[in-house]
Design a protein around this motif. Structure first.
Motif, short mmCIF file in Angstrom:
data_model
loop_
_atom_site.label_atom_id
_atom_site.label_comp_id
_atom_site.label_asym_id
_atom_site.label_seq_id
_atom_site.Cartn_x
_atom_site.Cartn_y
_atom_site.Cartn_z
N TRP A 289 25.87 36.64 17.68
CA TRP A 289 26.59 37.60 18.52
C TRP A 289 27.61 38.41 17.73
CZ3 TRP A 289 24.82 38.65 23.24
CH2 TRP A 289 23.91 37.74 23.78
N LYS A 290 27.82 38.06 16.47
CA LYS A 290 28.64 38.87 15.57
C LYS A 290 27.94 38.87 14.22
CE LYS A 290 31.87 40.60 12.86
NZ LYS A 290 31.69 40.81 11.40
N PRO A 291 26.90 39.70 14.12
CA PRO A 291 26.15 39.74 12.85
C PRO A 291 26.98 40.40 11.75
CG PRO A 291 25.37 41.44 14.38
CD PRO A 291 26.36 40.61 15.14
N GLY A 292 26.51 40.24 10.53
CA GLY A 292 27.20 40.85 9.40
C GLY A 292 28.19 39.89 8.77
N THR A 293 29.24 40.45 8.20
CA THR A 293 30.19 39.65 7.44
C THR A 293 31.23 38.99 8.33
OG1 THR A 293 31.60 41.57 7.08
CG2 THR A 293 29.92 41.11 5.41
N SER A 294 31.85 37.94 7.79
CA SER A 294 32.96 37.28 8.46
C SER A 294 33.81 36.61 7.39
CB SER A 294 32.46 36.26 9.49
OG SER A 294 33.53 35.81 10.31
N LEU A 295 34.65 35.65 7.80
CA LEU A 295 35.68 35.13 6.91
C LEU A 295 35.14 34.67 5.56
CD1 LEU A 295 38.58 34.26 6.32
CD2 LEU A 295 38.10 32.12 7.53
N ALA A 296 34.02 33.96 5.54
CA ALA A 296 33.50 33.44 4.27
C ALA A 296 33.26 34.56 3.26
CB ALA A 296 32.21 32.66 4.50
N ASP A 297 32.94 35.74 3.75
CA ASP A 297 32.67 36.88 2.87
C ASP A 297 33.95 37.55 2.40
OD1 ASP A 297 29.66 36.97 3.33
OD2 ASP A 297 30.43 37.14 5.38
N TYR A 298 35.08 37.21 3.02
CA TYR A 298 36.36 37.83 2.67
C TYR A 298 37.16 36.97 1.69
CZ TYR A 298 35.11 39.96 7.17
OH TYR A 298 34.44 40.55 8.21
N LEU A 299 36.62 35.79 1.36
CA LEU A 299 37.30 34.88 0.45
C LEU A 299 36.68 34.96 -0.95
CD1 LEU A 299 37.63 31.75 2.78
CD2 LEU A 299 39.32 33.56 2.38
N ASP A 300 37.48 34.65 -1.95
CA ASP A 300 37.00 34.61 -3.33
C ASP A 300 35.91 33.54 -3.43
OD1 ASP A 300 36.66 34.04 -6.07
OD2 ASP A 300 38.73 34.56 -6.54
N GLN A 302 34.79 32.01 -5.84
CA GLN A 302 35.12 30.98 -6.82
C GLN A 302 36.33 30.16 -6.43
OE1 GLN A 302 32.88 30.63 -9.19
NE2 GLN A 302 31.85 32.47 -8.41
N ASP A 303 37.13 30.66 -5.47
CA ASP A 303 38.37 29.99 -5.08
C ASP A 303 38.71 30.36 -3.64
OD1 ASP A 303 40.86 28.89 -4.74
OD2 ASP A 303 41.81 29.91 -6.44
N SER A 304 38.34 29.51 -2.70
CA SER A 304 38.49 29.82 -1.29
C SER A 304 39.95 29.81 -0.82
CB SER A 304 37.69 28.82 -0.43
OG SER A 304 38.16 27.50 -0.63
N SER A 305 40.87 29.46 -1.74
CA SER A 305 42.29 29.53 -1.38
C SER A 305 42.82 30.95 -1.52
CB SER A 305 43.12 28.60 -2.24
OG SER A 305 43.19 29.06 -3.59
N LYS A 306 41.94 31.87 -1.97
CA LYS A 306 42.34 33.26 -2.16
C LYS A 306 41.35 34.19 -1.45
CE LYS A 306 44.34 32.46 -6.75
NZ LYS A 306 44.28 32.83 -8.19
#
Length: 338
Positions: A289-300, A302-306
């Protein structure tokens, strides 16, 4: 009947009546006479909804339920599915419409579980939800039996998604209106509880937003403020030079202590930290219901803390604050001339 006449009729009998004419003018400008070409397209989809009303409305659970599957024929269910699909993306949820599950981008029930314990009882209160999206939170608020819930959001898609819900439930004391906070007349002082969740970091002037929220509250009323935050002391504020987590309209990310200081500066009292949590990819993610990008695509990657830009990954803070019963002025200091 026009889309919001039911609500205009409802508020003429309570303390919001002093807003009725201004609201009528705003709705004419922002909706009925808007130049946004998406509105006619969205309204055409509304006209394709099955003409069914339901008494089955379940608000006090994670998945808001509107209607039962057996209330629709197979053809009507398919018709409803096509309309709902035509209104993607669904960013806030989750919902069940007559058995059709809308697993939205945000699992808003998680945030509600964090916020709800800090609320003053909403029964018989007037509630304002600023930046409401499609009304998921407003409906959860309605589950606590307030007098009325006024939700505002400038996004036509969010308003139409709520009008889909209203089409089936027909409740007169709740609406999602096509307004931003700055569209409201200043200092209405009508609402007992005001929510601003996910709005402050989009504002170029956060103190103006806090003043608008305070002006909407009755004396003694409660503000629930939720926003992106960073770690640090009361002087820590991130001002992203470019984008933040792909968003290009993020201006101020204060630390919890800095935000508390801002609220005190704005004239609030009894400021309490309600919650501080890092946004997870289980809470915000892309779905059917929300295709495309989301949070996982907005994180580094190599380092999900960034974030992809190198900023601290999204963390959110919730604060509760009270508008004083009477305004308190900062003390004046008089210097004696020699």
């Amino acid at each position: 009947m026009n889309d919001f006449d039911y609500y205009l009729n409802f508020i003429q009998h309570n303390a919001l009546s002093k807003w009725q004419q201004d609201l009528t003018d705003q709705l004419n400008a922002n909706w009925y006479q808007s130049n946004d070409g998406n509105i006619p397209k969205f309204k055409a989809l509304l006209e394709q909804l099955p003409s069914v009303k339901t008494q089955h409305v379940v608000l006090n659970q994670d998945w808001i339920e509107i209607g039962k599957p057996e209330e629709l024929s197979e053809a009507e269910s398919e018709q409803l599915y096509q309309v709902l699909s035509g209104l993607k993306p669904w960013r806030k949820g989750p919902f069940k419409f007559f058995g059709i599950e809308i697993d939205a981008e945000w699992r808003c029930d998680r945030k509600w579980q964090r916020v709800a314990p800090a609320l003053q009882p909403l029964r018989n209160r007037r509630v304002l939800d600023v930046g409401s999206g499609n009304g998921y939170y407003a409906l959860r608020m309605l589950g606590q039996v307030p007098e009325t819930v006024t939700a505002i959001d400038p996004s036509p898609l969010s308003v139409i998604q709520f009008l889909v819900i209203q089409h089936f439930i027909g409740l007169e004391n709740i609406a999602t209106l096509p307004l931003a906070m700055e569209d409201l007349p200043p200092n209405l002082a009508c609402w007992d509880t005001v929510f601003s969740m996910g709005v402050l970091y989009h504002r170029k002037s956060p103190f103006d937003h806090l003043a608008e929220l305070k002006g909407a509250l009755k004396p003694g009323g409660q503000l629930i403020l939720e926003t992106l935050t960073i770690d640090g002391d009361e002087n820590a504020v991130l001002v992203p030079l470019g984008r933040y987590a792909i968003m290009n309209n993020v201006y101020f990310l204060p630390s919890p202590d800095a935000l508390s200081l801002w609220l005190r500066k704005a004239g609030f009292e009894d400021i309490q930290l309600v919650d501080l949590s890092t946004t997870s990819t289980d809470e915000q993610r892309h779905t059917e219901w929300k295709p495309g990008t989301s949070l996982a695509d907005y994180l580094d990657p190599q380092d999900s803390s960034k974030t992809v830009e190198g900023h601290p990954a999204p963390k959110r803070v919730v604060l509760s604050a009270i508008k004083p019963e009477s305004d308190k002025r900062l003390p004046r200091y008089h210097l004696n001339s020699k």
